[in-house]
Motif scaffolding. Structure first.
Motif, PDB file in Angstrom:
ATOM      1  N   LYS A 350      39.536  37.187 -45.121  1.00 38.91           N
ATOM      2  CA  LYS A 350      38.795  36.126 -44.411  1.00 38.91           C
ATOM      3  C   LYS A 350      37.035  36.131 -44.742  1.00 38.91           C
ATOM      4  CE  LYS A 350      39.009  37.441 -39.542  1.00 38.91           C
ATOM      5  NZ  LYS A 350      40.172  38.244 -39.390  1.00 38.91           N
ATOM      6  N   TYR A 351      36.805  37.461 -45.035  1.00 35.02           N
ATOM      7  CA  TYR A 351      35.252  37.719 -45.173  1.00 35.02           C
ATOM      8  C   TYR A 351      34.941  37.705 -46.599  1.00 35.02           C
ATOM      9  CZ  TYR A 351      35.419  39.147 -40.222  1.00 35.02           C
ATOM     10  OH  TYR A 351      35.633  39.037 -38.934  1.00 35.02           O
ATOM     11  N   PHE A 352      35.881  36.793 -47.563  1.00 34.93           N
ATOM     12  CA  PHE A 352      35.219  36.817 -48.841  1.00 34.93           C
ATOM     13  C   PHE A 352      34.194  35.504 -48.840  1.00 34.93           C
ATOM     14  CE2 PHE A 352      38.475  39.548 -49.833  1.00 34.93           C
ATOM     15  CZ  PHE A 352      38.299  40.197 -51.292  1.00 34.93           C
ATOM     16  N   ILE A 353      33.027  35.825 -49.864  1.00 34.91           N
ATOM     17  CA  ILE A 353      32.282  34.733 -49.894  1.00 34.91           C
ATOM     18  C   ILE A 353      32.884  33.578 -50.273  1.00 34.91           C
ATOM     19  CG2 ILE A 353      30.083  34.025 -51.217  1.00 34.91           C
ATOM     20  CD1 ILE A 353      29.327  37.000 -51.261  1.00 34.91           C
ATOM     21  N   SER A 354      32.361  32.249 -49.563  1.00 27.92           N
ATOM     22  CA  SER A 354      33.084  30.933 -49.617  1.00 27.92           C
ATOM     23  C   SER A 354      32.502  30.150 -50.641  1.00 27.92           C
ATOM     24  CB  SER A 354      32.842  30.129 -48.365  1.00 27.92           C
ATOM     25  OG  SER A 354      33.598  30.852 -47.236  1.00 27.92           O
ATOM     26  N   HIS A 355      31.518  30.458 -51.257  1.00 25.54           N
ATOM     27  CA  HIS A 355      30.766  29.858 -52.324  1.00 25.54           C
ATOM     28  C   HIS A 355      31.754  29.738 -53.692  1.00 25.54           C
ATOM     29  CE1 HIS A 355      27.652  28.136 -55.221  1.00 25.54           C
ATOM     30  NE2 HIS A 355      27.854  29.209 -55.884  1.00 25.54           N
ATOM     31  N   LYS A 356      32.011  28.557 -54.283  1.00 26.69           N
ATOM     32  CA  LYS A 356      32.778  28.357 -55.432  1.00 26.69           C
ATOM     33  C   LYS A 356      32.146  28.029 -56.578  1.00 26.69           C
ATOM     34  CE  LYS A 356      36.864  29.644 -53.310  1.00 26.69           C
ATOM     35  NZ  LYS A 356      36.342  30.185 -52.063  1.00 26.69           N
ATOM     36  N   PRO A 357      31.594  28.694 -57.567  1.00 23.91           N
ATOM     37  CA  PRO A 357      30.804  28.348 -58.694  1.00 23.91           C
ATOM     38  C   PRO A 357      31.917  27.953 -59.575  1.00 23.91           C
ATOM     39  CG  PRO A 357      30.587  30.607 -58.404  1.00 23.91           C
ATOM     40  CD  PRO A 357      31.453  30.389 -57.289  1.00 23.91           C
ATOM     41  N   ASN A 358      31.375  27.232 -60.751  1.00 24.30           N
ATOM     42  CA  ASN A 358      32.315  26.817 -61.866  1.00 24.30           C
ATOM     43  C   ASN A 358      32.334  27.736 -62.766  1.00 24.30           C
ATOM     44  OD1 ASN A 358      32.801  24.124 -60.979  1.00 24.30           O
ATOM     45  ND2 ASN A 358      30.958  23.536 -61.665  1.00 24.30           N
ATOM     46  N   LYS A 359      31.163  28.523 -62.780  1.00 25.78           N
ATOM     47  CA  LYS A 359      31.361  29.629 -63.941  1.00 25.78           C
ATOM     48  C   LYS A 359      32.112  30.961 -63.382  1.00 25.78           C
ATOM     49  CE  LYS A 359      26.973  28.702 -66.292  1.00 25.78           C
ATOM     50  NZ  LYS A 359      26.658  27.377 -65.488  1.00 25.78           N
ATOM     51  N   THR A 360      33.055  31.419 -64.490  1.00 26.48           N
ATOM     52  CA  THR A 360      33.897  32.379 -64.205  1.00 26.48           C
ATOM     53  C   THR A 360      33.292  33.719 -63.750  1.00 26.48           C
ATOM     54  OG1 THR A 360      35.575  31.610 -65.462  1.00 26.48           O
ATOM     55  CG2 THR A 360      35.919  33.919 -65.221  1.00 26.48           C
ATOM     56  N   TRP A 361      32.061  34.045 -64.752  1.00 28.16           N
ATOM     57  CA  TRP A 361      31.506  35.209 -64.467  1.00 28.16           C
ATOM     58  C   TRP A 361      30.872  35.111 -62.880  1.00 28.16           C
ATOM     59  CZ3 TRP A 361      26.410  35.987 -62.954  1.00 28.16           C
ATOM     60  CH2 TRP A 361      25.451  34.923 -63.429  1.00 28.16           C
ATOM     61  N   GLN A 362      30.327  34.177 -62.460  1.00 27.63           N
ATOM     62  CA  GLN A 362      29.916  34.121 -61.172  1.00 27.63           C
ATOM     63  C   GLN A 362      30.767  34.137 -60.347  1.00 27.63           C
ATOM     64  OE1 GLN A 362      27.289  30.873 -60.360  1.00 27.63           O
ATOM     65  NE2 GLN A 362      26.022  31.319 -62.246  1.00 27.63           N
ATOM     66  N   GLN A 363      31.951  33.702 -60.353  1.00 25.39           N
ATOM     67  CA  GLN A 363      33.314  33.767 -59.383  1.00 25.39           C
ATOM     68  C   GLN A 363      33.713  35.085 -59.256  1.00 25.39           C
ATOM     69  OE1 GLN A 363      36.657  31.457 -60.899  1.00 25.39           O
ATOM     70  NE2 GLN A 363      35.482  29.447 -60.809  1.00 25.39           N
ATOM     71  N   VAL A 364      33.661  35.773 -60.341  1.00 25.01           N
ATOM     72  CA  VAL A 364      33.932  37.473 -60.449  1.00 25.01           C
ATOM     73  C   VAL A 364      32.985  38.215 -59.517  1.00 25.01           C
ATOM     74  CG1 VAL A 364      34.208  39.450 -61.680  1.00 25.01           C
ATOM     75  CG2 VAL A 364      35.213  37.317 -62.506  1.00 25.01           C
ATOM     76  N   PHE A 365      31.678  37.691 -59.672  1.00 26.79           N
ATOM     77  CA  PHE A 365      30.497  38.353 -59.093  1.00 26.79           C
ATOM     78  C   PHE A 365      30.742  38.486 -57.555  1.00 26.79           C
ATOM     79  CE2 PHE A 365      26.222  38.083 -57.228  1.00 26.79           C
ATOM     80  CZ  PHE A 365      25.648  39.580 -57.610  1.00 26.79           C
ATOM     81  N   TRP A 366      30.842  37.117 -57.011  1.00 26.90           N
ATOM     82  CA  TRP A 366      30.951  36.834 -55.806  1.00 26.90           C
ATOM     83  C   TRP A 366      32.007  37.666 -55.179  1.00 26.90           C
ATOM     84  CZ3 TRP A 366      26.221  36.317 -54.494  1.00 26.90           C
ATOM     85  CH2 TRP A 366      25.234  35.580 -55.080  1.00 26.90           C
ATOM     86  N   PHE A 367      33.089  37.675 -55.902  1.00 23.31           N
ATOM     87  CA  PHE A 367      34.395  38.334 -55.321  1.00 23.31           C
ATOM     88  C   PHE A 367      34.091  39.789 -55.150  1.00 23.31           C
ATOM     89  CE2 PHE A 367      37.540  35.060 -56.968  1.00 23.31           C
ATOM     90  CZ  PHE A 367      37.349  34.401 -55.716  1.00 23.31           C
ATOM     91  N   ALA A 368      33.442  40.272 -56.364  1.00 26.36           N
ATOM     92  CA  ALA A 368      33.107  41.885 -56.369  1.00 26.36           C
ATOM     93  C   ALA A 368      32.215  42.212 -55.165  1.00 26.36           C
ATOM     94  CB  ALA A 368      32.196  42.271 -57.579  1.00 26.36           C
ATOM     95  N   ILE A 369      31.078  41.185 -54.885  1.00 25.46           N
ATOM     96  CA  ILE A 369      30.040  41.623 -53.914  1.00 25.46           C
ATOM     97  C   ILE A 369      30.705  41.618 -52.565  1.00 25.46           C
ATOM     98  CG2 ILE A 369      28.345  40.358 -52.426  1.00 25.46           C
ATOM     99  CD1 ILE A 369      26.954  41.788 -55.077  1.00 25.46           C
ATOM    100  N   SER A 370      32.002  40.774 -52.346  1.00 23.56           N
ATOM    101  CA  SER A 370      32.634  40.715 -51.104  1.00 23.56           C
ATOM    102  C   SER A 370      33.350  42.118 -50.743  1.00 23.56           C
ATOM    103  CB  SER A 370      33.537  39.562 -51.193  1.00 23.56           C
ATOM    104  OG  SER A 370      32.806  38.405 -51.247  1.00 23.56           O
ATOM    105  N   ILE A 371      33.912  42.494 -52.130  1.00 19.60           N
ATOM    106  CA  ILE A 371      34.765  43.792 -51.878  1.00 19.60           C
ATOM    107  C   ILE A 371      33.721  44.950 -51.649  1.00 19.60           C
ATOM    108  CG2 ILE A 371      36.004  45.498 -53.396  1.00 19.60           C
ATOM    109  CD1 ILE A 371      37.269  43.073 -54.768  1.00 19.60           C
ATOM    110  N   ALA A 372      32.571  44.763 -52.389  1.00 18.93           N
ATOM    111  CA  ALA A 372      31.539  45.767 -51.911  1.00 18.93           C
ATOM    112  C   ALA A 372      31.200  45.916 -50.385  1.00 18.93           C
ATOM    113  CB  ALA A 372      30.219  45.759 -52.717  1.00 18.93           C
ATOM    114  N   ILE A 373      30.997  44.656 -49.905  1.00 17.58           N
ATOM    115  CA  ILE A 373      30.695  44.676 -48.370  1.00 17.58           C
ATOM    116  C   ILE A 373      31.744  45.045 -47.637  1.00 17.58           C
ATOM    117  CG2 ILE A 373      29.832  43.066 -46.337  1.00 17.58           C
ATOM    118  CD1 ILE A 373      28.685  41.165 -48.528  1.00 17.58           C
TER     119      ILE A 373
END
Length: 414
Positions: A350-373
């Motif tokens: 439930k602590y994954f970043i809620s922002h949902k961009p259209n570009k695939t690389w940005q989706q992967v980036f925010w998921f990776a940042i969430s995992i890092a946190i």
């Protein structure tokens, strides 16, 4: 556990920067400014644009990360007058400036002529993150390969209709992890594009054992020779893969499914259910070298393939209503480690970043940042700094947001 001792005064930012240090953030600043320049050369100048600074880039990340705590559908809600508005952080940057940075935000601004990888815009960041994971943490012997819950806020899933779910854009990638099952620390991330071309593309391998075998090998490429025990779900479990891993001194324990698993080389007599009724806790075993195939009965037949546990060692599954049910030790170990990962998903998904961009690389980036946190918080809980401040996961996230935004308030939020 952690490979380095953090000071008692270590902040949320100190733990986060074990994985996303300033040099990575400075590269984002350089690449974003380069992309903005290239974009304006092609489509006309943008008088409202001023080159982004490191301080602004940290604030930009802080705003995005704040959506993982407050679960607002749009990050722009921060500047609104609605329920998700946040006046305390909205004053650090104007909404128009934030939107400009979001428009030009890049990690790799230019595509090199040799690049064929679909994730070239984010691969340097993923490589840097992996180095951070490897150097900051030493995992336990038992680890799990699985797909973490990253699709949506669980509350949204529970309350939305099927039609709303279908309307959501499907992700164009799958994300798998190798996770330390005693702490929840994610040791390695593997991203596979669903629209990849060629024989290795996810479309070409859809629902086929080769895909999951390839994912498992990629996740365990740094694990050989360390005597790790890897737990796998039915889609990955296969005799050929386990035998290949055993040559690399990686041992496995996996749940087997006649529908989802690659059952090549396994005896049919063990894959078919016996005609005679069985009582709970009964099991049959077939062995080949170090490999054991266990068929265990508990209100249904469960099959396990393992070379990590002796099939004659006894274990027990404890149920609240039915009490203790006897089983081989491999079954008990599998249930214990998988249940830990379920608890991790319940606590951290439930602590994954809620922002949902259209570009695939940005989706992967925010998921990776969430995992890092999440990984940073796990290290914080294992450090002496935790005994001084004792932040919850939500409080840790709020502290990180405030530190990224440069707010001086250091008192824990409640």
């Amino acid at each position: 556990g952690p490979t380095r001792k953090m000071p008692l005064t270590a902040s949320a930012m100190d733990f986060f920067q074990l994985f996303v240090p300033d040099n990575v953030l400075k590269n984002m600043v350089v690449q974003t400014n380069m992309y903005a320049k290239k974009y304006q050369e092609r489509f006309g100048s943008d008088d409202a644009w001023i080159d982004v600074t490191l301080t602004e880039m940290k604030a930009f990340l802080g705003y995005m990360i704040s959506t993982s705590i407050h679960h607002c559908e749009s990050v722009l809600s921060i500047w609104s007058s609605g329920f998700y508005s946040n006046k305390s952080i909205a004053l650090i940057m104007t909404q128009s400036r934030f939107e400009k940075i979001l428009k030009y935000f890049h990690i790799v601004a230019f595509r090199s002529s040799q690049t064929t990888h679909g994730l070239y815009k984010i691969q340097p960041f993923l490589d840097s993150l992996q180095n951070g994971f490897d150097s900051a943490f030493r995992p336990s012997q038992a680890q799990v390969l699985h797909e973490p819950l990253i699709d949506e806020d669980p509350v949204f899933i529970a309350t939305c209709t099927e039609r709303e779910l279908r309307k959501r854009k499907k992700r164009k990638f799958s994300l798998w992890v190798r996770q330390c099952s005693s702490t929840g620390f994610i040791c390695q991330i593997y991203v596979h594009l669903k629209e990849g071309s060629g024989a290795d593309g996810l479309d070409a391998l859809k629902n086929k054992p080769q895909l999951h075998s390839m994912v498992a090998k990629s996740l365990c490429q740094n694990a050989s020779g360390k005597n790790y025990i890897i737990f796998t779900g039915p889609s990955i479990t296969s005799l050929n893969l386990f035998e290949e891993f055993e040559k690399q001194e990686i041992y496995c324990c996996g749940l087997l499914s006649t529908r989802k698993s690659d059952c090549t080389g396994l005896p049919l007599s063990m894959l078919n259910n016996p005609e005679t009724p069985q009582s709970r806790g009964q099991y049959r075993i077939r062995m080949k070298g170090n490999m054991s195939l266990i068929c265990w009965y508990n209100k249904g037949h469960f099959r396990f393939l393992t070379n990590a546990y002796s099939p004659v060692q006894q274990g027990v599954i404890i149920k609240r209503k039915s009490g203790e049910i006897p089983c081989p030790l491999a079954v008990e170990a599998f249930a214990a480690h998988l249940s830990y990962i379920c608890k991790y998903d319940d606590k951290y998904s439930k602590y994954f970043i809620s922002h949902k961009p259209n570009k695939t690389w940005q989706q992967v980036f925010w998921f990776a940042i969430s995992i890092a946190i999440n990984n940073a918080y796990i290290l914080y809980k294992m450090s002496e700094a935790y005994h001084v401040t004792r932040y919850s996961r939500a409080q840790f996230g709020e502290r990180l947001v405030k530190e990224l935004l440069g707010l001086e308030d250091t008192s824990p939020s409640h």
